[in-house]
Design a protein around this motif. Structure first.
Motif, PDB file in Angstrom:
ATOM      1  N   PHE A   1       0.840  -1.197   0.000  1.00  0.00           N
ATOM      2  CA  PHE A   1       0.000   0.000   0.000  1.00  0.00           C
ATOM      3  C   PHE A   1       0.873   1.244   0.000  1.00  0.00           C
ATOM      4  O   PHE A   1       1.931   1.289   0.635  1.00  0.00           O
ATOM      5  CB  PHE A   1      -0.906   0.038   1.241  1.00  0.00           C
ATOM      6  N   GLU A   2       0.383   2.257  -0.720  1.00  0.00           N
ATOM      7  CA  GLU A   2       1.046   3.553  -0.774  1.00  0.00           C
ATOM      8  C   GLU A   2       0.088   4.598  -0.207  1.00  0.00           C
ATOM      9  O   GLU A   2      -1.093   4.621  -0.571  1.00  0.00           O
ATOM     10  CB  GLU A   2       1.404   3.876  -2.225  1.00  0.00           C
ATOM     11  N   PHE A   3       0.594   5.462   0.679  1.00  0.00           N
ATOM     12  CA  PHE A   3      -0.242   6.438   1.375  1.00  0.00           C
ATOM     13  C   PHE A   3       0.208   7.864   1.086  1.00  0.00           C
ATOM     14  O   PHE A   3       1.362   8.110   0.722  1.00  0.00           O
ATOM     15  CB  PHE A   3      -0.204   6.193   2.888  1.00  0.00           C
ATOM     16  N   VAL A   4      -0.715   8.803   1.275  1.00  0.00           N
ATOM     17  CA  VAL A   4      -0.391  10.219   1.163  1.00  0.00           C
ATOM     18  C   VAL A   4       0.211  10.726   2.463  1.00  0.00           C
ATOM     19  O   VAL A   4       1.144  11.534   2.460  1.00  0.00           O
ATOM     20  CB  VAL A   4      -1.656  11.032   0.806  1.00  0.00           C
ATOM     21  N   ASN A   5      -0.301  10.247   3.587  1.00  0.00           N
ATOM     22  CA  ASN A   5       0.078  10.797   4.890  1.00  0.00           C
ATOM     23  C   ASN A   5       1.007   9.898   5.680  1.00  0.00           C
ATOM     24  O   ASN A   5       1.174  10.068   6.883  1.00  0.00           O
ATOM     25  CB  ASN A   5      -1.181  11.072   5.714  1.00  0.00           C
ATOM     26  N   ALA A   6       1.616   8.907   5.013  1.00  0.00           N
ATOM     27  CA  ALA A   6       2.505   7.990   5.735  1.00  0.00           C
ATOM     28  C   ALA A   6       3.374   7.262   4.723  1.00  0.00           C
ATOM     29  O   ALA A   6       3.087   7.259   3.518  1.00  0.00           O
ATOM     30  CB  ALA A   6       1.696   6.999   6.566  1.00  0.00           C
ATOM     31  N   LYS A   7       4.449   6.647   5.200  1.00  0.00           N
ATOM     32  CA  LYS A   7       5.296   5.868   4.306  1.00  0.00           C
ATOM     33  C   LYS A   7       4.559   4.609   3.872  1.00  0.00           C
ATOM     34  O   LYS A   7       3.593   4.174   4.516  1.00  0.00           O
ATOM     35  CB  LYS A   7       6.613   5.517   4.997  1.00  0.00           C
ATOM     36  N   PRO A   8       4.961   3.988   2.765  1.00  0.00           N
ATOM     37  CA  PRO A   8       4.262   2.799   2.272  1.00  0.00           C
ATOM     38  C   PRO A   8       4.326   1.639   3.262  1.00  0.00           C
ATOM     39  O   PRO A   8       5.241   1.549   4.093  1.00  0.00           O
ATOM     40  CB  PRO A   8       5.004   2.451   0.983  1.00  0.00           C
ATOM     41  N   ILE A   9       3.356   0.768   3.175  1.00  0.00           N
ATOM     42  CA  ILE A   9       3.437  -0.539   3.836  1.00  0.00           C
ATOM     43  C   ILE A   9       3.767  -1.541   2.745  1.00  0.00           C
ATOM     44  O   ILE A   9       2.941  -1.827   1.878  1.00  0.00           O
ATOM     45  CB  ILE A   9       2.119  -0.911   4.531  1.00  0.00           C
ATOM     46  N   LYS A  10       4.987  -2.053   2.768  1.00  0.00           N
ATOM     47  CA  LYS A  10       5.388  -2.995   1.731  1.00  0.00           C
ATOM     48  C   LYS A  10       6.432  -3.984   2.228  1.00  0.00           C
ATOM     49  O   LYS A  10       6.409  -5.151   1.879  1.00  0.00           O
ATOM     50  CB  LYS A  10       5.901  -2.254   0.493  1.00  0.00           C
ATOM     51  N   GLU A  11       7.369  -3.535   3.048  1.00  0.00           N
ATOM     52  CA  GLU A  11       8.424  -4.432   3.517  1.00  0.00           C
ATOM     53  C   GLU A  11       8.647  -4.202   5.003  1.00  0.00           C
ATOM     54  O   GLU A  11       7.922  -3.467   5.657  1.00  0.00           O
ATOM     55  CB  GLU A  11       9.719  -4.193   2.734  1.00  0.00           C
ATOM     56  N   ASP A  12       9.642  -4.918   5.535  1.00  0.00           N
ATOM     57  CA  ASP A  12       9.955  -4.749   6.957  1.00  0.00           C
ATOM     58  C   ASP A  12       8.839  -5.271   7.852  1.00  0.00           C
ATOM     59  O   ASP A  12       8.616  -4.753   8.942  1.00  0.00           O
ATOM     60  CB  ASP A  12      10.217  -3.271   7.262  1.00  0.00           C
ATOM     61  N   LEU A  13       8.107  -6.278   7.363  1.00  0.00           N
ATOM     62  CA  LEU A  13       7.009  -6.835   8.146  1.00  0.00           C
ATOM     63  C   LEU A  13       7.421  -8.168   8.761  1.00  0.00           C
ATOM     64  O   LEU A  13       8.283  -8.879   8.248  1.00  0.00           O
ATOM     65  CB  LEU A  13       5.782  -7.050   7.269  1.00  0.00           C
ATOM     66  N   LYS A  14       6.763  -8.497   9.867  1.00  0.00           N
ATOM     67  CA  LYS A  14       6.904  -9.813  10.486  1.00  0.00           C
ATOM     68  C   LYS A  14       5.517 -10.361  10.793  1.00  0.00           C
ATOM     69  O   LYS A  14       4.559  -9.610  10.932  1.00  0.00           O
ATOM     70  CB  LYS A  14       7.719  -9.732  11.777  1.00  0.00           C
ATOM     71  N   VAL A  15       5.412 -11.680  10.863  1.00  0.00           N
ATOM     72  CA  VAL A  15       4.152 -12.321  11.203  1.00  0.00           C
ATOM     73  C   VAL A  15       4.065 -12.436  12.716  1.00  0.00           C
ATOM     74  O   VAL A  15       4.965 -12.971  13.363  1.00  0.00           O
ATOM     75  CB  VAL A  15       4.054 -13.715  10.564  1.00  0.00           C
TER      76      VAL A  15
END
Length: 708
Positions: free
Chosen positions: A68-82
């Motif tokens: 996801f790409e946002f206007v008011n925040a950095k993208p959610i794409k990497e650096d994730l953990k389960v």
């Protein structure tokens, strides 16, 4: 809604079907109940989520990333953990209050994974996959969390990475209309912008090489895929951007010229489901219930105040030019005034509507649609000041609403209201309560709404979040007044008819009226054999079949309907809607009583539906059993090529005889050369009967099967 069968089995698996690696990778998997479809949800070594889909052990969707790409925040794409995983099974059977069938099986397995960023601000997002025997659906959930109250989504980057160059049936990713002819090309040859010089409609905007959904594909080995979305609520419609080199589709949301974002939502919220129907044959695409099953159960309760119906009315005659929507009034000091300049061609007169009521009452047709009854049609399109033009209450001088509704009630016929908003959304929104209250007063339970023109306020598009909410909120409000909605120039159908069963039908395709005035030859014979496997997968279609005067040279010499008469009858079975129009003029039906009998007889509400055969874009045959009688009706249509089909009737009840009336193309029938050549035969049959039947070029057949 009666729940016939319900079982839910919860299995929490953190290691059995899940592999959480020490390097922040993860592998999570789940299979459909029959084991043929498998989904794998993974994290790569950068913490970026992706998924794969297999069908019969063949990869049909390869590594496809989710971001996801946002206007008011950095993208959610990497650096994730389960952080947690749940794998469940669910099985129920629910009842449709109306529909293609009464009982719907809803059986799937699902996996829901909770993800969290490993670095500040440690945002959370959940991804859920539901895997059915006929396809998959997946969505994102943004849970309530500290420090993040509102998401301004610039775009959603959901990938569908295909593994071959599929034969694809598509229309462009237009932000304003779906009223395009389908193209049939390889995926690698899709060129949506080639449609731009062809558009001659009131609105069209094609900003990139993308396609609208449902988009259907056929593989070399017979795998059939159709991509769409379900439960589109408070979100922007999704188009699919096409990478013709890498054979990749990526979600591209419809935007707005007024905003820097495409979706604005307060947390918590879920996105619509992204769906892929997966089968090894074409008929199973139509039989799939994936889209409705991914929607929430009925929120309205009893909707028996709406009954499926056939209808006739004041509509086709305006498209032919026999009459007009407007009366000939003038806007004086902000009010529509009869200044004595009426042109005499107005269609929605008391006398004319009574004629339709009389015809409907005699021919087992329950409703009459009246378009052009209210003031404002003189200035509804092409003007920037469309706000305030229609008021949805004031009638033209030659239309007596009290008398019409009284007469209709006396004859046992319902009047179907018409609301053309001219895409002036603020006017319609302000007046909905008044308009629906008027309908309730007169006992009208169905409205056909229209949204022709560029959306007001300027800068919004028909398929963006602003209009998604307009369409949905109008239907939700209508339910409070016991009004069902049939929307034209709509947002796509995404199965919300399960949640709000007063959403009965919609247009959302290039309809019958294009045959009357499009100027490009109308809808070609291949149009509806494609529609059955694309647009119809989304939900009911108000296509307005039943044109008997195929050539209509007395009105328009350069236009015609590009089917045979037999195919026009078949469409009552093939193209599903709980409201089916007998669209032609009264005089054309009265001149053809024998084919009219099929329209009198055919049902609109079904106990079950069976797809007997079909190939996308070529032909299809459908059998449907009527709920109230147990009688069966069959319809088959083909494209520009003739063919002969063998129909088996083993679906009929054992030991029961049926009187079959068969309406088929005559020996010399042809959609252009001889469209009215129709053969009608009767015989008594049982479930051991087999029928060889020929469909002419652009032809079809219709069969009624009544229990003897």
């Amino acid at each position: 809604m009666k729940l016939k069968l319900f079982s839910i089995i919860l299995v929490v698996l953190l290691c059995l079907s899940c592999n959480l690696g020490n390097d922040n990778t993860a592998q999570l998997s789940v299979k459909s109940p029959n084991g043929r479809i498998a989904v794998q949800l993974e994290l790569d070594n950068l913490g970026l989520p992706f998924y794969k889909v297999q069908f019969d052990d063949k990869t049909v969707i390869d590594t496809s990333y989710l971001a996801f790409e946002f206007v008011n925040a950095k993208p959610i794409k990497e650096d994730l953990k389960v952080t947690s995983v749940r794998i469940n099974s669910f099985n129920e059977t629910w009842d449709m209050p109306w529909g293609e069938q009464r009982n719907v099986k809803n059986n799937y397995k699902f996996i829901k994974a909770q993800f969290e960023e490993t670095s500040t601000p440690n945002r959370k997002v959940n991804i859920e996959f539901r895997v059915y025997d006929d396809g998959i659906g997946f969505r994102y959930e943004f849970p309530e969390q500290d420090g993040w109250k509102e998401a301004l989504i610039k775009d959603e980057h959901t990938e569908f990475n295909l593994t071959e160059d599929y034969k694809t049936f598509w229309i462009p990713g237009d932000w304003d209309i779906y009223e395009h002819l389908y193209s049939t090309t390889k995926l690698s040859k899709i060129d949506a912008k080639s449609y731009i010089p062809k558009t001659n409609l009131a609105q069209s905007y094609i900003p990139e090489n993308s396609v609208n959904t449902p988009v259907t594909m056929v593989g070399k080995d017979g795998i059939h895929l159709s991509f769409h979305e379900a439960a589109l609520v408070d979100y922007s419609g999704m188009t699919l951007k096409v990478d013709t080199e890498d054979l990749n589709l990526k979600s591209s949301l419809v935007g707005s010229e007024n905003k820097s974002y495409k979706v604005k939502r307060s947390l918590p919220f879920t996105t619509p489901w992204r769906t892929i129907q997966i089968t090894d044959n074409a008929p199973d695409l139509i039989e799939s219930n994936l889209i409705v099953n991914l929607n929430e159960p009925n929120k309205l309760g009893d909707v028996s105040w709406f009954t499926p119906m056939k209808y006739n009315g004041v509509w086709w005659e305006m498209h032919l030019g026999k009459s007009s929507w407007d009366y000939g009034m003038e806007l004086v000091d902000g009010k529509w005034t009869d200044t004595g300049k009426a042109h005499g061609k107005h269609g929605a007169t008391t006398e004319n509507v009574k004629r339709f009521i009389d015809f409907s009452a005699k021919n087992n047709i329950d409703g009459v649609l009246v378009e052009g009854w209210n003031t404002g049609w003189e200035r509804w399109i092409g003007f920037e000041d469309r706000e305030g033009v229609f008021d949805f209450v004031s009638t033209y001088p030659d239309y007596d609403l009290d008398e019409v509704t009284r007469y209709a009630k006396e004859k046992g016929v319902q009047i179907i209201m018409h609301h053309e908003t001219s895409a002036a959304t603020q006017t319609y929104e302000k007046q909905q309560d008044t308009a629906y209250a008027l309908m309730q007063k007169y006992g009208m339970h169905a409205v056909k709404s229209g949204y022709v023109g560029k959306i007001l306020p300027k800068g919004e598009f028909h398929h963006g979040q602003y209009m998604v909410n307009q369409y949905n909120n109008a239907a939700i409000k209508a339910a409070k007044y016991q009004v069902a909605v049939n929307a034209h120039e709509p947002i796509k159908a995404t199965g919300l008819r399960r949640t709000y069963p007063n959403i009965i039908s919609r247009e959302g395709l290039r309809g019958q009226e294009f045959n009357a005035w499009s100027g490009d030859g109308g809808n070609p014979p291949e149009h509806l054999p494609i529609v059955a496997f694309t647009r119809m997968l989304a939900g009911p279609i108000d296509f307005t079949p039943g044109i008997f005067n195929i050539k209509f040279d007395e009105y328009r010499k350069n236009n015609q309907v590009n089917t045979t008469l037999a195919q026009q009858l078949a469409l009552y079975v093939v193209i599903y809607s709980p409201v089916q129009m007998a669209a032609d003029l009264v005089e054309h039906y009265e001149a053809n009583p024998e084919p009219l009998q099929f329209i009198r007889d055919v049902g609109v509400d079904w106990e079950k539906s069976l797809i007997l055969n079909g190939e996308v874009g070529d032909y299809v045959t459908i059998a449907r059993q009527e709920r109230k009688t147990g009688n069966w009706f069959l319809g088959g249509i083909t494209d520009e090529n003739s063919l002969t089909l063998e129909i088996e009737f083993d679906f009929l009840e054992d030991g029961q005889s049926y009187e079959a009336t068969i309406y088929s193309d005559g020996e010399n029938a042809h959609w252009d050369d001889n469209p009215l050549d129709l053969k009608i035969e009767k015989q008594t049959i049982t479930n051991t009967f087999k029928l060889n039947i020929r469909l002419a070029e652009g032809g079809g057949f219709a069969i009624s099967l009544k229990k003897t």
